[in-house]
Structure formats: structure tokens, C-alpha cells
Design an enzyme around this catalytic site. Structure first.
Site, mmCIF file in Angstrom:
data_model
loop_
_atom_site.group_PDB
_atom_site.id
_atom_site.type_symbol
_atom_site.label_atom_id
_atom_site.label_comp_id
_atom_site.label_asym_id
_atom_site.label_seq_id
_atom_site.Cartn_x
_atom_site.Cartn_y
_atom_site.Cartn_z
ATOM 1 N N THR A 1 0.855 -1.173 0.000
ATOM 2 C CA THR A 1 0.000 0.000 0.000
ATOM 3 C C THR A 1 0.899 1.234 0.000
ATOM 4 O OG1 THR A 1 -0.074 0.095 2.421
ATOM 5 C CG2 THR A 1 -1.730 -1.272 1.318
ATOM 6 N N ASP B 1 -1.695 -9.751 1.033
ATOM 7 C CA ASP B 1 -2.362 -8.903 2.009
ATOM 8 C C ASP B 1 -2.822 -9.763 3.180
ATOM 9 O OD1 ASP B 1 -4.008 -7.209 3.434
ATOM 10 O OD2 ASP B 1 -5.344 -6.730 1.767
ATOM 11 N N THR C 1 2.162 -0.982 19.826
ATOM 12 C CA THR C 1 2.556 0.409 20.020
ATOM 13 C C THR C 1 2.178 0.893 21.411
ATOM 14 O OG1 THR C 1 2.064 2.682 19.303
ATOM 15 C CG2 THR C 1 0.369 1.038 18.914
ATOM 16 N N ASP C 2 2.925 1.870 21.920
ATOM 17 C CA ASP C 2 2.559 2.472 23.200
ATOM 18 C C ASP C 2 1.265 3.267 23.116
ATOM 19 O OD1 ASP C 2 3.512 4.612 21.709
ATOM 20 O OD2 ASP C 2 4.935 5.311 23.208
ATOM 21 N N GLU C 3 0.807 3.562 21.905
ATOM 22 C CA GLU C 3 -0.411 4.354 21.760
ATOM 23 C C GLU C 3 -1.651 3.619 22.274
ATOM 24 O OE1 GLU C 3 -1.069 6.818 18.330
ATOM 25 O OE2 GLU C 3 1.006 6.544 17.665
ATOM 26 N N TYR D 1 -6.702 4.492 14.987
ATOM 27 C CA TYR D 1 -5.498 3.678 14.791
ATOM 28 C C TYR D 1 -5.137 2.909 16.058
ATOM 29 C CZ TYR D 1 -0.540 2.685 15.263
ATOM 30 O OH TYR D 1 0.657 2.072 15.559
ATOM 31 N N ALA E 1 -6.932 2.299 18.606
ATOM 32 C CA ALA E 1 -8.002 1.366 18.978
ATOM 33 C C ALA E 1 -7.883 0.064 18.195
ATOM 34 C CB ALA E 1 -9.364 2.007 18.736
ATOM 35 N N LYS F 1 -5.089 -1.240 17.025
ATOM 36 C CA LYS F 1 -3.939 -1.980 17.551
ATOM 37 C C LYS F 1 -4.264 -2.609 18.904
ATOM 38 C CE LYS F 1 -0.354 -2.335 16.053
ATOM 39 N NZ LYS F 1 0.219 -3.375 15.160
ATOM 40 N N ASN G 1 7.296 18.104 20.590
ATOM 41 C CA ASN G 1 7.371 18.209 19.135
ATOM 42 C C ASN G 1 8.138 19.453 18.710
ATOM 43 O OD1 ASN G 1 5.916 15.860 18.896
ATOM 44 N ND2 ASN G 1 3.969 16.856 18.445
#
Length: 320
Positions: free
Chosen positions: A37, A60, A125-127, A151, A153, A155, A250
Site C-alpha cells: 500500500t 495482504d 505500540t505504546d499508543e 489507529y 483502537a 492496535k 514536538n
């Protein structure tokens, strides 16, 4: 006889760096599958062709009919890097994130259940932990899952599926959760590549909100070393946090890049904050250090300079 690894998403940023690391530093045979992708770059894999223990297959993981062709042999490990990971895109349309991150992971779990591989590592991920306040302690493996965007959610959903297959079927499954990666070959929609490429091209650099959002930065090479340690020494059913220990706002990251490139700070353009924008990520990597002996080796300054120089040497952009 070498052991076979199935790497999903090996044309992407972290996956391709891991394949390169393993080809240079181990004798594993590697099958790389990727849907190619927007996030999967053929250029990321060009140097792999010279290795006789490497092959690529275009498929895929979200499509079981497509995925089945990759299982023409039994694998020692599946390492699942394949993911839709761009938060802004998930806010615009969450469906591809569910298809790849959730359904794709489920398809791999069924393959493991069918005996197509001995073990699997889910790269997360830590997210999935959500956001921290400025005075909160870093996330541990026992922190609750509180994702704040589609995203993360997706993961978190995949992680819960992996946990359920470990608990229900006793499959040898491991989850790793990393902090924000950076380094060569990252897609130019991501924060650090976008800052570097925009600065090199004298273009405005968008900075969300007040610029004070904090991320814990992990150089991708350090992440690759950690995954290899988990692959060879990690315990089934465990979760391992992998962090860089380099918290920066940032704005601090942008300022360093602009100063290194001798560019004006007037390139910074403050823009409206993103929906669901987590304030701070920080990750406690004490467990993987204590149990497996891993720790990050690349300082943030060194890693960021190496990253900037890579983009300078590749015409200031990551090809699509």
C-alpha cells in the site's frame, strides 16, 4: 539448516529495517510479505535481493485467500509488522485499519492455530495505553489499554485478540509495544520525516496545537535489536515494552532539525490541533532490560543526525 521467519509488512519502515538487520546479523531464512500500500515501499527492499536466504511475496494479511500462498512452508516465527499506522488517515477513514490491524492479525492467529508456524510476535505500540499527563509515570506492561484514536483502537483490538488466543488455545504468542520510532526509510507523512523534508525544501512545517505534545523517541535500529532478543529469548504470553528513554516535545524536535540544517525557525507554522491528539507518551522498558538484557544504545542526538543525513542523501524525500 536455517530457521524460517515470516515477516509481515517488510516493505514498511520498521519491517524493512528489521529485515536488513537480520540479514546482516543472522542466518535466518526470511519470507517477507507485504500488500504494498502507500506505506510499503519497493525501494525499501531493493538491497535484500542479493541475499539467497530472502524472498518476497506480494500478499495482504487482511485477505485470507491472498495470505494462504505465503504458507508453503512451516515457519519458526511469524513477526507481524504489517499495520496501517497513520493516525490522521485513521481519523478520516478507520475501515482499512480494522481490515489490516484487526482482521489481518486474526488471519495470522488462525495460521498459527493451524500449525503453520511455531510462534508469533505481535508488534504493537505504546499508543494503545492512551495519553499521560506531565507528572504521570511512564507506561508499564500492566497499564490499562485506553486508546484515543481509531489507529490505536485497532492496535489495542489486535493485542486483545492475541491475548485471547494465548489464553484460550495456549498458543506461543508474545506482544511488544514500542514508543515512537524514527530513522531511515520512514514514510514522509510521519512527523520527523515531514519536518526534515519540508525543511530541506524550504517549505512550511505544520506544528499541531501549542507544540508541547511529548513523545518518547526510539531509534529503529535499537527497536530491531530488541525484537531479535524477544524472538530468541522472550517468553510466550508476555508483553515487552520497548522505549527509547528520550522524551521530547514536538517543538524541541523541530527546533533541533532546523538548527542542524541551518534553517530559519520561521518555517514553523502552528496549526489547529489534531482530533484525539494524545498529550504525552512515555514508556518504561525496565522489564525487557531486566529479563532479556536489552537497552537502547543510540542517543537521540546521534539517531536524529543519522536520520537527517539519510534524508539529505536520498534527495530530501522518501519515495512513494
Amino acid at each position: 539448516m536455517s530457521k524460517h521467519l515470516l515477516i509481515t509488512g517488510g516493505a514498511g519502515f520498521i519491517g524493512s529495517n528489521f529485515i536488513e538487520y537480520m540479514l546482516k546479523n543472522s542466518a535466518y531464512s526470511i519470507t517477507n510479505i507485504d500488500a504494498l500500500t502507500y506505506a510499503g515501499q519497493i525501494d525499501n527492499m531493493m538491497t535484500f535481493k542479493k541475499y539467497p536466504n530472502y524472498r518476497f511475496m506480494h500478499c495482504d494479511i487482511g485477505n485470507r485467500d491472498s495470505l494462504i500462498k505465503a504458507f508453503d512452508r512451516n515457519y519458526e516465527f511469524i513477526i507481524n509488522f504489517a499495520a496501517e499506522s497513520h493516525v490522521d488517515r485513521s481519523i478520516e477513514n478507520a475501515q482499512p485499519f480494522v481490515d489490516t490491524n484487526v482482521s489481518g492479525t486474526l488471519n495470522l492467529l488462525y495460521a498459527l492455530l493451524d500449525g503453520k508456524a511455531k510462534k508469533m510476535i505481535q508488534i504493537s505500540t505504546d499508543e494503545v495505553y492512551g495519553s499521560l499527563r506531565s507528572d504521570d509515570l511512564p507506561f508499564t506492561e500492566n497499564s490499562p489499554l485506553t486508546p484515543n484514536n481509531p489507529y490505536s483502537a485497532s492496535k489495542a483490538s489486535a493485542d486483545l485478540l492475541v491475548r485471547s488466543f494465548y489464553q484460550t488455545y495456549k498458543l506461543p504468542l508474545i506482544i511488544t509495544r514500542c514508543s515512537n520510532n524514527y530513522g531511515p526509510r520512514q514514510h514522509n507523512e510521519k512527523f520527523i520525516p515531514k519536518v526534515i523534508t519540508n525543511a530541506l525544501n524550504e517549505q512550511k512545517i505544520p506544528l499541531y496545537g501549542d507544540g508541547k505534545n511529548i513523545r518518547d523517541w526510539l531509534f529503529v535500529e535499537d527497536h530491531c535489536r530488541a525484537i531479535r532478543m524477544v524472538l530468541e529469548h522472550g517468553e510466550p504470553g508476555e508483553i515487552y515494552n520497548i522505549g527509547g528513554g528520550h522524551e521530547r516535545t514536538n517543538q524541541e524536535v523541530i527546533t533541533f532539525i532546523l538548527d542542524y540544517l541551518n534553517k530559519s525557525h520561521t518555517l514553523i507554522q502552528f496549526v489547529e490541533d489534531r482530533k484525539g491528539h494524545d498529550r504525552r507518551y512515555a514508556i518504561n522498558w525496565g522489564k525487557i532490560h531486566k529479563e532479556l538484557g536489552w537497552m537502547p544504545q543510540v542517543t537521540f542526538r546521534e539517531g536524529l543526525i543519522r536520520t537527517i543525513e539519510w534524508y539529505k542523501n536520498n534527495n530530501g524525500q522518501q519515495k512513494r
